[in-house]
Write a protein that holds these residues in place. Sequence first.
Motif, short mmCIF file in Angstrom:
data_model
loop_
_atom_site.label_atom_id
_atom_site.label_comp_id
_atom_site.label_asym_id
_atom_site.label_seq_id
_atom_site.Cartn_x
_atom_site.Cartn_y
_atom_site.Cartn_z
N ARG A 1 0.82 -1.22 0.00
CA ARG A 1 0.00 0.00 0.00
C ARG A 1 0.86 1.27 0.00
NH1 ARG A 1 -5.42 -0.18 -0.96
NH2 ARG A 1 -5.97 1.23 0.72
N GLU A 2 2.02 1.20 0.63
CA GLU A 2 2.90 2.37 0.64
C GLU A 2 3.39 2.70 -0.77
OE1 GLU A 2 6.82 4.05 3.05
OE2 GLU A 2 6.31 1.93 3.11
N ALA A 3 3.79 1.67 -1.51
CA ALA A 3 4.22 1.89 -2.88
C ALA A 3 3.06 2.35 -3.75
CB ALA A 3 4.82 0.60 -3.45
N ALA A 4 1.87 1.79 -3.51
CA ALA A 4 0.70 2.21 -4.28
C ALA A 4 0.38 3.68 -4.02
CB ALA A 4 -0.50 1.34 -3.91
N ARG A 5 0.50 4.10 -2.77
CA ARG A 5 0.24 5.51 -2.44
C ARG A 5 1.22 6.41 -3.17
NH1 ARG A 5 1.30 5.11 2.50
NH2 ARG A 5 -0.84 4.58 3.12
N ALA A 6 2.50 6.10 -3.08
CA ALA A 6 3.50 6.90 -3.77
C ALA A 6 3.32 6.84 -5.28
CB ALA A 6 4.91 6.42 -3.39
N GLY A 7 2.94 5.67 -5.79
CA GLY A 7 2.74 5.51 -7.22
C GLY A 7 1.61 6.36 -7.75
N MET A 8 0.50 6.39 -7.01
CA MET A 8 -0.63 7.19 -7.48
C MET A 8 -0.35 8.68 -7.35
SD MET A 8 -2.37 4.87 -8.69
CE MET A 8 -3.77 5.82 -9.27
N LEU A 9 0.47 9.06 -6.39
CA LEU A 9 0.88 10.47 -6.32
C LEU A 9 1.78 10.84 -7.49
CD1 LEU A 9 1.56 10.79 -2.48
CD2 LEU A 9 -0.19 12.01 -3.77
N CYS A 10 2.49 9.85 -8.03
CA CYS A 10 3.38 10.08 -9.18
C CYS A 10 2.67 9.87 -10.52
CB CYS A 10 4.58 9.15 -9.11
SG CYS A 10 5.71 9.45 -7.73
N ALA A 11 1.41 9.50 -10.49
CA ALA A 11 0.69 9.18 -11.73
C ALA A 11 0.76 10.29 -12.78
CB ALA A 11 -0.76 8.82 -11.42
N PRO A 12 0.61 11.58 -12.40
CA PRO A 12 0.69 12.63 -13.43
C PRO A 12 2.04 12.65 -14.16
CG PRO A 12 -0.37 13.50 -11.48
CD PRO A 12 0.18 12.14 -11.11
N ALA A 13 3.12 12.23 -13.49
CA ALA A 13 4.42 12.19 -14.16
C ALA A 13 4.40 11.17 -15.29
CB ALA A 13 5.52 11.84 -13.16
N ALA A 14 3.76 10.03 -15.05
CA ALA A 14 3.62 9.04 -16.12
C ALA A 14 2.78 9.60 -17.26
CB ALA A 14 2.99 7.76 -15.57
N GLY A 15 1.75 10.35 -16.91
CA GLY A 15 0.92 10.96 -17.95
C GLY A 15 1.68 11.97 -18.78
N LEU A 16 2.54 12.75 -18.12
CA LEU A 16 3.33 13.74 -18.85
C LEU A 16 4.24 13.07 -19.87
CD1 LEU A 16 4.36 16.60 -19.32
CD2 LEU A 16 5.93 16.27 -17.39
N VAL A 17 4.88 11.98 -19.47
CA VAL A 17 5.77 11.26 -20.40
C VAL A 17 4.98 10.74 -21.59
CG1 VAL A 17 7.21 9.22 -20.66
CG2 VAL A 17 7.46 10.68 -18.64
N ILE A 18 3.80 10.18 -21.33
CA ILE A 18 2.96 9.69 -22.42
C ILE A 18 2.57 10.84 -23.35
CG2 ILE A 18 0.67 8.76 -22.95
CD1 ILE A 18 0.94 7.00 -20.46
N GLY A 19 2.18 11.97 -22.76
CA GLY A 19 1.79 13.12 -23.56
C GLY A 19 2.92 13.66 -24.41
N LEU A 20 4.13 13.68 -23.85
CA LEU A 20 5.28 14.16 -24.62
C LEU A 20 5.60 13.21 -25.78
CD1 LEU A 20 7.60 15.46 -21.74
CD2 LEU A 20 6.20 16.80 -23.34
N PHE A 21 5.50 11.91 -25.53
CA PHE A 21 5.69 10.94 -26.61
C PHE A 21 4.67 11.20 -27.72
CE2 PHE A 21 8.17 7.90 -23.91
CZ PHE A 21 9.18 7.67 -24.82
N ALA A 22 3.42 11.40 -27.33
CA ALA A 22 2.35 11.62 -28.31
C ALA A 22 2.60 12.89 -29.11
CB ALA A 22 1.00 11.71 -27.59
N ALA A 23 3.01 13.96 -28.42
CA ALA A 23 3.29 15.23 -29.11
C ALA A 23 4.47 15.07 -30.06
CB ALA A 23 3.56 16.32 -28.09
N ALA A 24 5.48 14.31 -29.65
CA ALA A 24 6.65 14.10 -30.50
C ALA A 24 6.29 13.36 -31.78
CB ALA A 24 7.72 13.32 -29.74
N VAL A 25 5.44 12.34 -31.66
CA VAL A 25 5.01 11.59 -32.85
C VAL A 25 4.23 12.51 -33.80
CG1 VAL A 25 3.51 9.74 -33.67
CG2 VAL A 25 5.03 9.36 -31.73
N GLY A 26 3.34 13.30 -33.24
CA GLY A 26 2.60 14.23 -34.08
C GLY A 26 3.51 15.23 -34.76
N GLY A 27 4.51 15.72 -34.02
CA GLY A 27 5.44 16.68 -34.60
C GLY A 27 6.28 16.08 -35.71
#
Length: 265
Positions: free
Chosen positions: A34-60
Amino acid sequence: MPETPPTSDPRPAGLRFAFGTLTALPVHVPRWDREAARAGMLCAPAAGLVIGLFAAAVGGVLLLLGSGPLLAAVATAAVPAVLTRGLHLDGLADTADGLGSGRPAEDALRIMKQSDIGPFGVITLVFVLLAQVAVLFQAYDVSWARGAVAAAVSATAARLALTLAARMGVPAARPEGLGAAVAGTVPARGALIVAAAVVCAAAGSGALLGAPGAVRGAVAVLVACAAAELLLRHCTRRLGGVTGDVFGALAETAATAALLVYALG
């Protein structure tokens, strides 16, 4: 689900948890407690940012190679699906089938767990993906920068919705699965701090396009969170809590809501 002994600093395990569970990137998840899950969900937006940057790079890249904005938009919308193995889209479809069935919670959860996709799921997927592509096409038609910002902000807001949905007080609908592993792990204060940071970051990235862009970025995140919260409350009432499918539906709902803001004004 076996638990490993917690360490003194859960942040590295939290980042691994976020990227290992929310993306298809080859990241080993050493801890499932549960401790790792808590930290992981707090870090979830960082994973989203990486996905978004990959998506923007492909479009570019496609735009640089001479493609039109429509193809770039389709590719940009496809990248998050690829980098999540389609799990969030699958969760959206399953949740739509469960909620659309009108059945009691137990039957709705059983429908959601089935491997096939029903008519509500298909219709929801079609309109959500059409909306995402339409907005990205409109953004890329203005400039690559606007499309890139829209892709990055929407993907980050989508994972912020998961952070907020994993807050304490939101129960799991089932005793097993990813939903049960992360449900109720995030302190409300921590979730609000992460949300404020994402809003500020979205405003900062939008400021690259001018003052209206800064406002649009902040509003996009707030609208995404509001739309996801409405769906979360409905699912909690109808299903008794959250599941992995509900988390997927929340992510896609938030991403689409954020993108819609970029289609206005």
